[in-house]
Design a protein around this motif. Structure first.
Motif, PDB file in Angstrom:
ATOM      1  N   ILE A 181       0.859  -1.177   0.000  1.00  0.00           N
ATOM      2  CA  ILE A 181       0.000   0.000   0.000  1.00  0.00           C
ATOM      3  C   ILE A 181       0.897   1.230   0.000  1.00  0.00           C
ATOM      4  CG2 ILE A 181      -1.677   1.327   1.338  1.00  0.00           C
ATOM      5  CD1 ILE A 181      -2.755  -1.366   2.358  1.00  0.00           C
ATOM      6  N   ALA A 182       0.525   2.222  -0.787  1.00  0.00           N
ATOM      7  CA  ALA A 182       1.289   3.462  -0.847  1.00  0.00           C
ATOM      8  C   ALA A 182       0.398   4.622  -0.417  1.00  0.00           C
ATOM      9  CB  ALA A 182       1.825   3.703  -2.253  1.00  0.00           C
ATOM     10  N   VAL A 183       0.989   5.562   0.311  1.00  0.00           N
ATOM     11  CA  VAL A 183       0.259   6.765   0.713  1.00  0.00           C
ATOM     12  C   VAL A 183       0.794   7.954  -0.067  1.00  0.00           C
ATOM     13  CG1 VAL A 183      -0.233   5.839   3.002  1.00  0.00           C
ATOM     14  CG2 VAL A 183       1.770   7.274   2.683  1.00  0.00           C
ATOM     15  N   VAL A 184      -0.130   8.818  -0.460  1.00  0.00           N
ATOM     16  CA  VAL A 184       0.210  10.032  -1.196  1.00  0.00           C
ATOM     17  C   VAL A 184       0.075  11.210  -0.234  1.00  0.00           C
ATOM     18  CG1 VAL A 184      -0.286  11.456  -3.211  1.00  0.00           C
ATOM     19  CG2 VAL A 184      -0.716   8.983  -3.291  1.00  0.00           C
ATOM     20  N   ILE A 185       1.144  11.943  -0.086  1.00  0.00           N
ATOM     21  CA  ILE A 185       1.146  13.082   0.832  1.00  0.00           C
ATOM     22  C   ILE A 185       0.335  14.234   0.241  1.00  0.00           C
ATOM     23  CG2 ILE A 185       2.598  14.833   1.941  1.00  0.00           C
ATOM     24  CD1 ILE A 185       2.821  12.050   3.199  1.00  0.00           C
ATOM     25  N   GLY A 186      -0.523  14.799   1.080  1.00  0.00           N
ATOM     26  CA  GLY A 186      -1.320  15.944   0.654  1.00  0.00           C
ATOM     27  C   GLY A 186      -0.843  17.244   1.258  1.00  0.00           C
ATOM     28  N   LYS A 187      -0.594  17.232   2.548  1.00  0.00           N
ATOM     29  CA  LYS A 187      -0.097  18.420   3.245  1.00  0.00           C
ATOM     30  C   LYS A 187       1.352  18.169   3.616  1.00  0.00           C
ATOM     31  CE  LYS A 187      -1.532  19.202   7.463  1.00  0.00           C
ATOM     32  NZ  LYS A 187      -2.372  19.582   8.622  1.00  0.00           N
ATOM     33  N   GLY A 188       2.223  18.985   3.090  1.00  0.00           N
ATOM     34  CA  GLY A 188       3.641  18.801   3.328  1.00  0.00           C
ATOM     35  C   GLY A 188       4.042  19.214   4.728  1.00  0.00           C
ATOM     36  N   GLY A 189       5.315  19.018   5.024  1.00  0.00           N
ATOM     37  CA  GLY A 189       5.800  19.453   6.320  1.00  0.00           C
ATOM     38  C   GLY A 189       7.116  18.818   6.698  1.00  0.00           C
ATOM     39  N   ARG A 190       7.686  19.340   7.740  1.00  0.00           N
ATOM     40  CA  ARG A 190       8.937  18.858   8.305  1.00  0.00           C
ATOM     41  C   ARG A 190       8.727  18.686   9.803  1.00  0.00           C
ATOM     42  NH1 ARG A 190      14.661  19.925   7.762  1.00  0.00           N
ATOM     43  NH2 ARG A 190      15.595  18.103   8.809  1.00  0.00           N
ATOM     44  N   HIS A 191       9.359  17.679  10.395  1.00  0.00           N
ATOM     45  CA  HIS A 191       9.209  17.378  11.819  1.00  0.00           C
ATOM     46  C   HIS A 191       7.725  17.204  12.184  1.00  0.00           C
ATOM     47  CE1 HIS A 191      13.449  18.041  12.387  1.00  0.00           C
ATOM     48  NE2 HIS A 191      13.358  19.246  11.874  1.00  0.00           N
ATOM     49  N   ILE A 192       7.051  16.381  11.411  1.00  0.00           N
ATOM     50  CA  ILE A 192       5.627  16.129  11.629  1.00  0.00           C
ATOM     51  C   ILE A 192       5.465  15.214  12.842  1.00  0.00           C
ATOM     52  CG2 ILE A 192       3.553  15.100  10.635  1.00  0.00           C
ATOM     53  CD1 ILE A 192       4.789  15.807   7.853  1.00  0.00           C
ATOM     54  N   ALA A 193       4.616  15.590  13.758  1.00  0.00           N
ATOM     55  CA  ALA A 193       4.354  14.760  14.939  1.00  0.00           C
ATOM     56  C   ALA A 193       3.579  13.518  14.534  1.00  0.00           C
ATOM     57  CB  ALA A 193       3.566  15.552  15.970  1.00  0.00           C
TER      58      ALA A 193
ATOM     59  N   ALA B 214       1.329  11.934  16.055  1.00  0.00           N
ATOM     60  CA  ALA B 214      -0.093  12.065  16.369  1.00  0.00           C
ATOM     61  C   ALA B 214      -0.851  12.837  15.293  1.00  0.00           C
ATOM     62  CB  ALA B 214      -0.270  12.752  17.722  1.00  0.00           C
ATOM     63  N   GLU B 215      -0.135  13.622  14.509  1.00  0.00           N
ATOM     64  CA  GLU B 215      -0.763  14.428  13.462  1.00  0.00           C
ATOM     65  C   GLU B 215      -0.439  13.918  12.060  1.00  0.00           C
ATOM     66  OE1 GLU B 215       0.806  18.265  14.217  1.00  0.00           O
ATOM     67  OE2 GLU B 215      -0.184  18.492  16.172  1.00  0.00           O
ATOM     68  N   ALA B 216       0.313  12.848  11.956  1.00  0.00           N
ATOM     69  CA  ALA B 216       0.861  12.432  10.673  1.00  0.00           C
ATOM     70  C   ALA B 216      -0.209  12.038   9.667  1.00  0.00           C
ATOM     71  CB  ALA B 216       1.846  11.279  10.873  1.00  0.00           C
ATOM     72  N   LEU B 217      -1.252  11.343  10.109  1.00  0.00           N
ATOM     73  CA  LEU B 217      -2.271  10.894   9.161  1.00  0.00           C
ATOM     74  C   LEU B 217      -3.019  12.063   8.531  1.00  0.00           C
ATOM     75  CD1 LEU B 217      -3.752   7.703  10.878  1.00  0.00           C
ATOM     76  CD2 LEU B 217      -1.808   7.912   9.305  1.00  0.00           C
ATOM     77  N   ASP B 218      -3.011  13.223   9.183  1.00  0.00           N
ATOM     78  CA  ASP B 218      -3.639  14.413   8.596  1.00  0.00           C
ATOM     79  C   ASP B 218      -2.897  14.892   7.354  1.00  0.00           C
ATOM     80  OD1 ASP B 218      -5.463  14.385  10.682  1.00  0.00           O
ATOM     81  OD2 ASP B 218      -4.325  15.832  11.886  1.00  0.00           O
ATOM     82  N   HIS B 219      -1.701  14.386   7.136  1.00  0.00           N
ATOM     83  CA  HIS B 219      -0.897  14.805   5.990  1.00  0.00           C
ATOM     84  C   HIS B 219      -1.098  13.908   4.768  1.00  0.00           C
ATOM     85  CE1 HIS B 219       1.737  17.905   7.952  1.00  0.00           C
ATOM     86  NE2 HIS B 219       1.180  17.329   9.009  1.00  0.00           N
ATOM     87  N   ILE B 220      -1.966  12.901   4.865  1.00  0.00           N
ATOM     88  CA  ILE B 220      -2.222  11.990   3.752  1.00  0.00           C
ATOM     89  C   ILE B 220      -3.375  12.511   2.912  1.00  0.00           C
ATOM     90  CG2 ILE B 220      -2.861   9.646   3.077  1.00  0.00           C
ATOM     91  CD1 ILE B 220      -1.687   8.650   5.690  1.00  0.00           C
ATOM     92  N   ALA B 221      -3.185  12.554   1.599  1.00  0.00           N
ATOM     93  CA  ALA B 221      -4.260  12.941   0.678  1.00  0.00           C
ATOM     94  C   ALA B 221      -5.008  11.732   0.154  1.00  0.00           C
ATOM     95  CB  ALA B 221      -3.683  13.727  -0.499  1.00  0.00           C
TER      96      ALA B 221
END
Length: 285
Positions: A131-143, A145-152
């Motif tokens: 399974i592959a995830v496509v990043i929607g919201k970029g960032g650096r030093h992502i916590a 606990a918040e990481a799944l919010d960055h998946i599009a």
């Protein structure tokens, strides 16, 4: 709703997947040349809204799938991410404290329905369903606990590998992971809306109808949220980046005797809620 990139009549489109074919959307969104720009603009909802009022423009049989997100800045792959996969190495080591990572180039993947290419340089082409995830919201030093919010979105990958070439050098696998069209990605992307879409999903790989890999994402050594957090520690993730999250045990190299892919084989990678990625195998010409 599912979205795909495809070619028809010599042109490339993106659109919504329908039962009877494809609904072209790219002509209506010229500001977004590809799904990469759609994702960067958080535009998947806009595509879904537009598709609801449109009919199929390219019926089945009139188009070919391409890699869903073209030219991502980064494709980062996670190795040895299931417990049984770690045991396959038979080196007596405990579960690793950090994920094993490597990169792949977009040219090393082909689309759904197109052949995986067994190169002239090797006859040890192997499959790895993931399974592959496509990043929607970029960032650096992502916590974490918040990481799944960055998946599009989610998609599937067959992370095809030339087994002898991954052992050409002592400390890397780059060569064996990047032969042109040795892997596949697609068929489409599925928008990510709920952590349940990745938390405990069955992932299987079949070769000529025989199940070779079968596991669940809940058994990952490094869950997807951890992968995103860890990777973002050393590199800035940007929209359209792809993380290929790891393959279960059962690759052909680990069978006794090894069973590598042959021309004419059919490989299917399937995950609940995403779909089936299907490819044949052909020799390089």
């Amino acid at each position: 709703m599912r979205f795909a990139t495809y070619t028809a009549d010599g042109a490339t489109f993106y659109g919504a997947v329908a039962d009877e074919g494809m609904i072209a959307l790219s002509p209506d969104f010229p500001a977004w040349p590809s799904l990469r720009e759609v994702i960067a603009a958080d535009g998947l909802d806009a595509l879904a809204e537009a598709a609801a009022d449109l009919s199929v423009t390219h019926p089945e049989g009139s188009f070919r799938y391409a890699i869903p997100v073209p030219s991502p800045e980064k494709i980062i792959c996670v190795g040895v991410n299931f417990p049984a996969r770690n045991e396959e190495y038979r080196d007596g080591q405990d579960l690793p404290p950090y994920p094993s990572l490597f990169v792949r180039f977009p040219r090393s993947f082909t689309g759904h329905g197109r052949p995986l290419i067994r190169p002239k340089a090797s006859r040890q082409l192997d499959y790895e369903g993931e399974i592959a995830v496509v990043i929607g919201k970029g960032g650096r030093h992502i916590a974490e606990a918040e990481a799944l919010d960055h998946i599009a979105a989610l998609t599937l990958a067959n992370e095809g590998t030339l087994r002898d070439w991954v052992r050409h050098a002592k400390f890397n696998v780059t060569q064996g992971k990047n032969f042109d069209a040795s892997g596949a990605m697609g068929p489409w992307i599925v928008p990510f809306e709920d952590p349940a879409q990745i938390a405990d999903v069955r992932l299987t790989t079949r070769v000529n109808g025989e199940t070779r890999q079968d596991d669940r994402t809940s058994r990952m050594i490094f869950p997807v949220a951890h992968q995103i957090a860890y990777i973002s520690t050393f590199t800035t993730l940007v929209p359209g980046d792809i993380i290929v999250t790891g393959t279960p045990t059962g690759a052909g190299a680990r069978l006794d005797p090894p069973q590598y892919l042959q021309p004419g084989d059919v490989v299917e990678v399937e995950a609940e809620g995403i779909g089936v990625l299907r490819n044949t195998v052909a020799d390089e010409t």
